[in-house]
Scaffold this motif. Structure first.
Motif, PDB file in Angstrom:
ATOM      1  N   ALA A  78       2.837   3.662  -5.519  1.00  0.00           N
ATOM      2  CA  ALA A  78       1.975   2.748  -6.265  1.00  0.00           C
ATOM      3  C   ALA A  78       2.447   2.696  -7.710  1.00  0.00           C
ATOM      4  CB  ALA A  78       0.518   3.203  -6.199  1.00  0.00           C
ATOM      5  N   TYR A  79       2.045   1.648  -8.399  1.00  0.00           N
ATOM      6  CA  TYR A  79       2.459   1.450  -9.790  1.00  0.00           C
ATOM      7  C   TYR A  79       2.265   2.719 -10.609  1.00  0.00           C
ATOM      8  CZ  TYR A  79       2.104   0.175 -14.704  1.00  0.00           C
ATOM      9  OH  TYR A  79       2.243   0.145 -16.069  1.00  0.00           O
ATOM     10  N   GLY A  80       3.333   3.106 -11.304  1.00  0.00           N
ATOM     11  CA  GLY A  80       3.286   4.259 -12.194  1.00  0.00           C
ATOM     12  C   GLY A  80       3.657   5.574 -11.552  1.00  0.00           C
ATOM     13  N   ASP A  81       3.781   5.621 -10.219  1.00  0.00           N
ATOM     14  CA  ASP A  81       4.140   6.870  -9.545  1.00  0.00           C
ATOM     15  C   ASP A  81       5.567   7.279  -9.904  1.00  0.00           C
ATOM     16  OD1 ASP A  81       1.684   6.834  -8.345  1.00  0.00           O
ATOM     17  OD2 ASP A  81       2.413   6.422  -6.315  1.00  0.00           O
ATOM     18  N   PRO A 547      -0.923  -2.036  -7.679  1.00  0.00           N
ATOM     19  CA  PRO A 547      -0.060  -2.561  -6.623  1.00  0.00           C
ATOM     20  C   PRO A 547       0.631  -1.392  -5.936  1.00  0.00           C
ATOM     21  CG  PRO A 547       0.279  -3.729  -8.705  1.00  0.00           C
ATOM     22  CD  PRO A 547      -0.553  -2.523  -9.018  1.00  0.00           C
ATOM     23  N   ALA A 548       0.800  -1.488  -4.630  1.00  0.00           N
ATOM     24  CA  ALA A 548       1.367  -0.361  -3.892  1.00  0.00           C
ATOM     25  C   ALA A 548       2.037  -0.838  -2.611  1.00  0.00           C
ATOM     26  CB  ALA A 548       0.276   0.658  -3.556  1.00  0.00           C
ATOM     27  N   VAL A 549       2.911   0.010  -2.088  1.00  0.00           N
ATOM     28  CA  VAL A 549       3.544  -0.228  -0.791  1.00  0.00           C
ATOM     29  C   VAL A 549       2.950   0.735   0.214  1.00  0.00           C
ATOM     30  CG1 VAL A 549       5.696  -0.038   0.527  1.00  0.00           C
ATOM     31  CG2 VAL A 549       5.697  -1.144  -1.705  1.00  0.00           C
ATOM     32  N   VAL A 550       2.642   0.218   1.404  1.00  0.00           N
ATOM     33  CA  VAL A 550       2.072   1.050   2.454  1.00  0.00           C
ATOM     34  C   VAL A 550       2.995   1.066   3.672  1.00  0.00           C
ATOM     35  CG1 VAL A 550      -0.270   0.533   1.680  1.00  0.00           C
ATOM     36  CG2 VAL A 550       0.740  -0.841   3.513  1.00  0.00           C
ATOM     37  N   ALA A 551       2.885   2.137   4.437  1.00  0.00           N
ATOM     38  CA  ALA A 551       3.564   2.260   5.724  1.00  0.00           C
ATOM     39  C   ALA A 551       2.487   2.206   6.804  1.00  0.00           C
ATOM     40  CB  ALA A 551       4.342   3.567   5.797  1.00  0.00           C
ATOM     41  N   ILE A 552       2.538   1.172   7.637  1.00  0.00           N
ATOM     42  CA  ILE A 552       1.533   0.979   8.685  1.00  0.00           C
ATOM     43  C   ILE A 552       2.051   1.533   9.998  1.00  0.00           C
ATOM     44  CG2 ILE A 552       0.230  -0.747   9.995  1.00  0.00           C
ATOM     45  CD1 ILE A 552       0.435  -2.577   7.535  1.00  0.00           C
ATOM     46  N   THR A 553       1.252   2.378  10.637  1.00  0.00           N
ATOM     47  CA  THR A 553       1.627   2.951  11.928  1.00  0.00           C
ATOM     48  C   THR A 553       0.500   2.733  12.932  1.00  0.00           C
ATOM     49  OG1 THR A 553       0.793   5.097  11.168  1.00  0.00           O
ATOM     50  CG2 THR A 553       3.153   4.708  10.944  1.00  0.00           C
ATOM     51  N   GLY A 554       0.822   3.014  14.195  1.00  0.00           N
ATOM     52  CA  GLY A 554      -0.142   2.800  15.266  1.00  0.00           C
ATOM     53  C   GLY A 554       0.416   1.900  16.347  1.00  0.00           C
ATOM     54  N   PHE A 555       1.662   1.452  16.174  1.00  0.00           N
ATOM     55  CA  PHE A 555       2.298   0.604  17.176  1.00  0.00           C
ATOM     56  C   PHE A 555       2.594   1.418  18.423  1.00  0.00           C
ATOM     57  CE2 PHE A 555       3.317  -1.170  13.009  1.00  0.00           C
ATOM     58  CZ  PHE A 555       2.866  -2.471  13.163  1.00  0.00           C
ATOM     59  N   GLN A 556       2.247   0.870  19.569  1.00  0.00           N
ATOM     60  CA  GLN A 556       2.333   1.601  20.830  1.00  0.00           C
ATOM     61  C   GLN A 556       3.615   1.288  21.592  1.00  0.00           C
ATOM     62  OE1 GLN A 556      -0.160   3.836  21.605  1.00  0.00           O
ATOM     63  NE2 GLN A 556      -0.902   3.301  19.549  1.00  0.00           N
TER      64      GLN A 556
END
Length: 557
Positions: A78-81, A547-556
């Motif tokens: 995320a912004y500033g990290d 603002p941030a980037v996410v990693a989405i999981t749960g795909f089967q």
């Protein structure tokens, strides 16, 4: 059967596509997988893991990133990290993402992230100074927070993704980083004789090359260039970066044209030349493609970058279904014709244009004007372009254009003649239209999954969302639109963005177990830091939205 508007749209997407494909000799998607030549992360896909198992969600007005049941996300940056041991920090308003596996891993790799623009309130803490101008320190900070970030990510045994801040690869590319111009305009009078230039900013979307580097695109560069006192001809280009090698000199490919670039989509012509499709994100702008002069040789690896130095830039004439070569000879011939009339979209006199266009460098620096002079078709904000990996059609997100009454936009599908990306003739259809009947408005970034489903995110302006004709759509979202099968052409919502935000830069890991997604400008309508309109991502200790980037999981599987 009774044909309602949704059913009609489905038929528009399926029946028309089938007819057009048959006419072009494309065959069905499933029949033509073996001949796919799209350059993207889709190379190597051997599965069908994404479609047919998630329950679409409804529109939302919540300050949350909402996903279907069974899916979750990790905020990876995320912004500033802090991103590395040198103390570099993640920039503002993240957009395009692209994942580069390390040693072929789907759980460990580098992620490039664009940073499109800064914010007076969230970056500087206040608007410009009392005199209406920015201080030198504010300008420097604004330039630093644009460009791109290279971060290293790992997925732990618990299934969660996290950033490795001790990475040897992690670094920033910013509006302060020196880089070079290459190609037809490099060193020319049209760019003030420059070869070395300062920085990249206004980085919207981008693409991946066949030789495993990335292309980041400079979009709405004008304001930042003026603010920083920089030559505007040094911006508005496609920029190449090697995420693994900091010694690779970052370059701006002038032969690909200068305009408000959204992204690139790279593929191969039937005779082996590199083809790059590009959109120009503004009202009444054209669709472009570049075709290299020489052929791609896989064994040459990164040296293939030279293919982008020399070739032909084309713009689409959608009325005639032809690609127009943008050459100085053609422009000068058109301007010399006594019958030539300056297009209404060009705010210049004929004599001024005659003086402006003297060399090919002038054409690539002033691409939009050259395209209009030669009769290319102005369209409705052509943003993201993606090549379907199964049949070589390509899709264009025409986001909207209220000048034409196209309030909700549409997605156009192009069919190159003989399914050849290097062809000079094409046909097209409206694959899906935004509006109440489809459930989405303002399509923007696009990507494909291994089943051929088209994924799109939407870009309704934060000032318009949940008002007037946009009320029914709720917040911006992400939608999946099958390109084949019983649900062909129907948009199913997969994600809903937080308040004021848009979702950008979708990119899958090669095995499709993770989807990276950027959440841009949450809380953009905030006018008082003490009263933010959003607090996403709702992290403990945060006092502002980020603002941030996410990693989405749960795909089967």
């Amino acid at each position: 059967m009774e044909m309602n508007r949704r059913t009609f749209l489905t038929y528009l997407g399926s029946g028309t596509a089938a007819l057009a494909a048959a006419a072009a000799g494309l065959g069905s998607l499933t029949e033509s997988k073996a001949s796919a030549a799209a350059a993207s992360h889709l190379f190597g896909y051997k599965s069908n893991k994404v479609s047919g198992f998630f329950e679409p969600i409804g529109h939302s007005k919540e300050d949350q990133l909402l996903l279907p049941k069974g899916f979750t996300y990790d905020v990876v940056a995320a912004y500033g990290d802090k991103i590395n041991e040198a103390g570099d920090t993640f920039g503002f308003n993240n957009d395009f993402t692209v994942f580069f596996p390390i040693e072929g891993s789907n759980n460990h790799g580098l992620l490039w992230v664009n940073h499109e623009y800064s914010s007076d309130l969230f970056v500087h803490g206040a608007p410009a100074g009392a005199d209406g101008k920015y201080t030198a320190e504010q300008i420097k900070k604004s330039l630093y927070n644009q460009g791109g970030s290279i971060i290293e990510l790992k997925r732990g045994e618990d299934g969660k993704w996290a950033m490795d801040t001790k990475s040897k690869y992690a670094r920033r590319v910013t509006g302060l980083t020196m880089m070079k111009l290459v190609g037809q305009a490099a060193g020319s009078n049209a760019v003030g004789s420059a070869v070395q230039v300062q920085g990249t900013f206004a980085n919207c979307s981008g693409g991946m090359t066949l030789w495993n580097t990335l292309l980041t695109c400079e979009e709405n560069f004008e304001e930042t260039a003026e603010l920083a006192g920089l030559n505007p001809t040094h911006y508005g280009w496609v920029v190449e970066v090697d995420p693994f090698d900091s010694s690779f000199e970052i370059r701006k490919h002038t032969s690909l044209g200068r305009f408000n670039h959204e992204n690139t989509a790279m593929g191969l012509s039937k005779d082996g030349r590199v083809v790059v499709y590009m959109g120009d994100d503004k009202k009444d702008a054209c669709v472009y493609k570049f075709v290299s002069k020489e052929k791609y040789i896989r064994e040459m690896g990164r040296a293939n970058t030279n293919l982008l130095y020399d070739g032909t830039l084309y713009a689409a004439d959608m009325k005639k279904g032809k690609w127009i070569a943008l050459t100085i000879e053609a422009v000068q011939k058109a301007l010399a014709d006594e019958k030539f009339k300056v297009p209404s979209l060009i705010k210049a006199k004929k004599e001024d244009l005659l003086a402006k266009f003297q060399t090919q460098a002038d054409v690539v620096v002033n691409t939009h004007e050259a395209a209009l002079i030669l009769g290319a078709t102005p369209t409705d904000r052509p943003e993201d372009i993606e090549i379907c990996p199964f049949d070589n059609t390509f899709f264009v997100a025409h986001t909207n254009n209220d000048n034409h009454g196209n309030i909700h936009g549409h997605i156009t599908r192009f069919f190159e003649k003989d399914s050849d990306l290097g062809a000079l003739e094409f046909d097209f259809e409206i694959f899906a239209a935004g509006g109440r009947q489809s459930g989405f408005s303002a399509p923007d970034n696009l990507t494909f999954d291994s089943a051929g489903n088209l994924w799109t995110v939407t870009d309704m302006s934060s000032s318009s969302m949940n008002k007037g004709v946009f009320t029914s759509f709720g917040n911006n979202g992400m939608f999946v639109i099958p390109t084949t099968g019983p649900n062909m052409g129907q948009a199913m919502q997969f994600a809903s963005a937080p308040l004021d935000a848009e979702l950008t830069g979708p990119w899958f890991t090669p095995d499709e177990t993770t989807l990276f997604l950027a959440v841009q400008h949450p809380g953009e309508n905030t006018t008082d830091l003490a009263k933010p309109t959003s607090m996403w991502p709702h992290r403990p200790g945060d006092t502002m939205p980020r603002p941030a980037v996410v990693a989405i999981t749960g795909f089967q599987f």
